[in-house]
Design a protein around this motif. Sequence first.
Motif, mmCIF file in Angstrom:
data_model
loop_
_atom_site.group_PDB
_atom_site.id
_atom_site.type_symbol
_atom_site.label_atom_id
_atom_site.label_comp_id
_atom_site.label_asym_id
_atom_site.label_seq_id
_atom_site.Cartn_x
_atom_site.Cartn_y
_atom_site.Cartn_z
ATOM 1 N N ILE A 292 0.831 -1.200 0.000
ATOM 2 C CA ILE A 292 0.000 0.000 0.000
ATOM 3 C C ILE A 292 0.869 1.255 0.000
ATOM 4 N N ASN A 293 1.913 1.254 0.809
ATOM 5 C CA ASN A 293 2.811 2.406 0.846
ATOM 6 C C ASN A 293 3.493 2.627 -0.499
ATOM 7 N N LEU A 294 3.957 1.542 -1.131
ATOM 8 C CA LEU A 294 4.589 1.668 -2.436
ATOM 9 C C LEU A 294 3.608 2.193 -3.480
ATOM 10 N N PHE A 295 2.377 1.697 -3.422
ATOM 11 C CA PHE A 295 1.342 2.142 -4.355
ATOM 12 C C PHE A 295 1.111 3.649 -4.213
ATOM 13 N N ILE A 296 0.991 4.133 -2.978
ATOM 14 C CA ILE A 296 0.764 5.557 -2.750
ATOM 15 C C ILE A 296 1.990 6.372 -3.162
ATOM 16 N N ASP A 297 3.174 5.902 -2.785
ATOM 17 C CA ASP A 297 4.389 6.627 -3.152
ATOM 18 C C ASP A 297 4.563 6.696 -4.668
ATOM 19 N N ALA A 298 4.219 5.599 -5.353
ATOM 20 C CA ALA A 298 4.410 5.546 -6.799
ATOM 21 C C ALA A 298 3.412 6.409 -7.552
ATOM 22 N N HIS A 299 2.142 6.368 -7.145
ATOM 23 C CA HIS A 299 1.098 6.963 -7.975
ATOM 24 C C HIS A 299 0.424 8.194 -7.385
ATOM 25 N N VAL A 300 0.753 8.537 -6.144
ATOM 26 C CA VAL A 300 0.253 9.785 -5.567
ATOM 27 C C VAL A 300 1.411 10.747 -5.317
ATOM 28 N N ARG A 301 2.515 10.188 -4.805
ATOM 29 C CA ARG A 301 3.700 11.020 -4.573
ATOM 30 C C ARG A 301 4.655 11.003 -5.769
ATOM 31 N N HIS A 302 4.377 10.136 -6.743
ATOM 32 C CA HIS A 302 5.125 10.074 -8.001
ATOM 33 C C HIS A 302 6.619 9.853 -7.785
ATOM 34 N N GLN A 303 6.937 8.893 -6.934
ATOM 35 C CA GLN A 303 8.325 8.531 -6.654
ATOM 36 C C GLN A 303 8.729 7.364 -7.553
ATOM 37 N N LEU A 304 9.688 7.608 -8.424
ATOM 38 C CA LEU A 304 10.105 6.606 -9.398
ATOM 39 C C LEU A 304 10.659 5.348 -8.721
ATOM 40 N N LYS A 305 11.419 5.509 -7.658
ATOM 41 C CA LYS A 305 11.990 4.350 -6.970
ATOM 42 C C LYS A 305 10.891 3.448 -6.430
ATOM 43 N N ALA A 306 9.835 4.029 -5.875
ATOM 44 C CA ALA A 306 8.715 3.238 -5.365
ATOM 45 C C ALA A 306 8.028 2.485 -6.494
ATOM 46 N N LEU A 307 7.856 3.142 -7.638
ATOM 47 C CA LEU A 307 7.238 2.488 -8.787
ATOM 48 C C LEU A 307 8.076 1.295 -9.231
ATOM 49 N N GLU A 308 9.375 1.476 -9.296
ATOM 50 C CA GLU A 308 10.256 0.378 -9.704
ATOM 51 C C GLU A 308 10.194 -0.781 -8.711
ATOM 52 N N THR A 309 10.173 -0.476 -7.419
ATOM 53 C CA THR A 309 10.103 -1.528 -6.395
ATOM 54 C C THR A 309 8.782 -2.269 -6.475
ATOM 55 N N LEU A 310 7.702 -1.526 -6.654
ATOM 56 C CA LEU A 310 6.384 -2.154 -6.750
ATOM 57 C C LEU A 310 6.313 -3.068 -7.966
ATOM 58 N N ASN A 311 6.801 -2.637 -9.076
ATOM 59 C CA ASN A 311 6.729 -3.443 -10.292
ATOM 60 C C ASN A 311 7.587 -4.700 -10.218
ATOM 61 N N ARG A 312 8.585 -4.696 -9.350
ATOM 62 C CA ARG A 312 9.410 -5.896 -9.187
ATOM 63 C C ARG A 312 8.669 -7.025 -8.492
ATOM 64 N N TYR A 313 7.500 -6.725 -7.921
ATOM 65 C CA TYR A 313 6.685 -7.807 -7.351
ATOM 66 C C TYR A 313 6.368 -8.869 -8.401
ATOM 67 N N SER A 314 6.286 -8.464 -9.667
ATOM 68 C CA SER A 314 5.914 -9.409 -10.728
ATOM 69 C C SER A 314 6.969 -10.472 -10.955
#
Length: 327
Positions: A292-314
């Motif tokens: 949830i934190n990564l999702f918010i950081d990636a798509h509300v706070r627009h943090q690229l590192k969070a987006l990359e970490t979240l996508n690595r779940y795949s």
Amino acid sequence: MSVRAFFQVAKVENAASPYDTIHLKVFYPAQRSASPQEQDMGIVPADEGRSPFKVVIFFNGINCGPEIYQWLTVKLAECGLVVVTFAWVAQNLPGIVALTPGVELKNLAPNTYGTAPTASALPTLLAALERLQSEGVLAGLLDLDHIILGGHSAGGRVAIESADPRFFSQVVGAFAYGAHTAAIVQLGYPPNTILPLPDALPLMLIGGTCDGVIAKSSHRYGVDWEHATTPITRSFQEAIAGNRGDSYLLLLEGANHFSIAHPFDSTTGRPFLDFPATQPEEQLRNLIAEAINLFIDAHVRHQLKALETLNRYSVSDNPLIAAFERK
């Protein structure tokens, strides 16, 4: 940094007494000051250096006390968010008094679904946030243009159904645990129907492979689910068009309907329907909070590192991740 909370009360317009009062608990990042007000009244100032604070409104499941989600709200506040939980005792169904997330049943009907929000408590909660912006420890410190809706079970459903800028322009995303959009046949829908979501904002659907409450409630939807996660998966596949890359499905291996609840309360709700969790509960909770934190950081706070970490779940080898999809 510490996390503190305070309480508020709000009246619900058009609700009949005595079911017209919502009690809020507001969690925020705090900074100790040793002021007389802090020493005598326990009122700790907010950590202004981390403001303006984006806000999460969390909707509880039916007959699920907001205190069972406090572990999550504290983790979110530790990451610099203000989080609102609430308790509303009301009659969603005639003669049935319950602790409710606020479900606007008339807006779930076939002739109205999608034209109005299903979260009946949300206008009251948004008005309460406006008041907090003008007075008290959070005055002038809230980012009310970036509000995230989240919730569990029925609360998760109203959160994701109401995350639509047509209804609330200040809402920018939503997440849900143990929620789906299967249509209740008693409302007049054909069996096995999945209702569409607004699909205008970032969304995250989280579920557990051992969700007995969902599995044993399939009769409401005129079908027998093949898996406990089937309606969540279908909601992701059929209710969200996607193609923006900001919608996610995360299925947790061994998690059940109440893996998001701690401490667990067996006296209310329907925990007797649940399957036992088969993975360590603390590890599951930590993954829920992280996602949830990564999702918010990636798509509300627009943090690229969070987006990359979240996508690595795949491609993660984490045994707690049963499935992860993005679209």
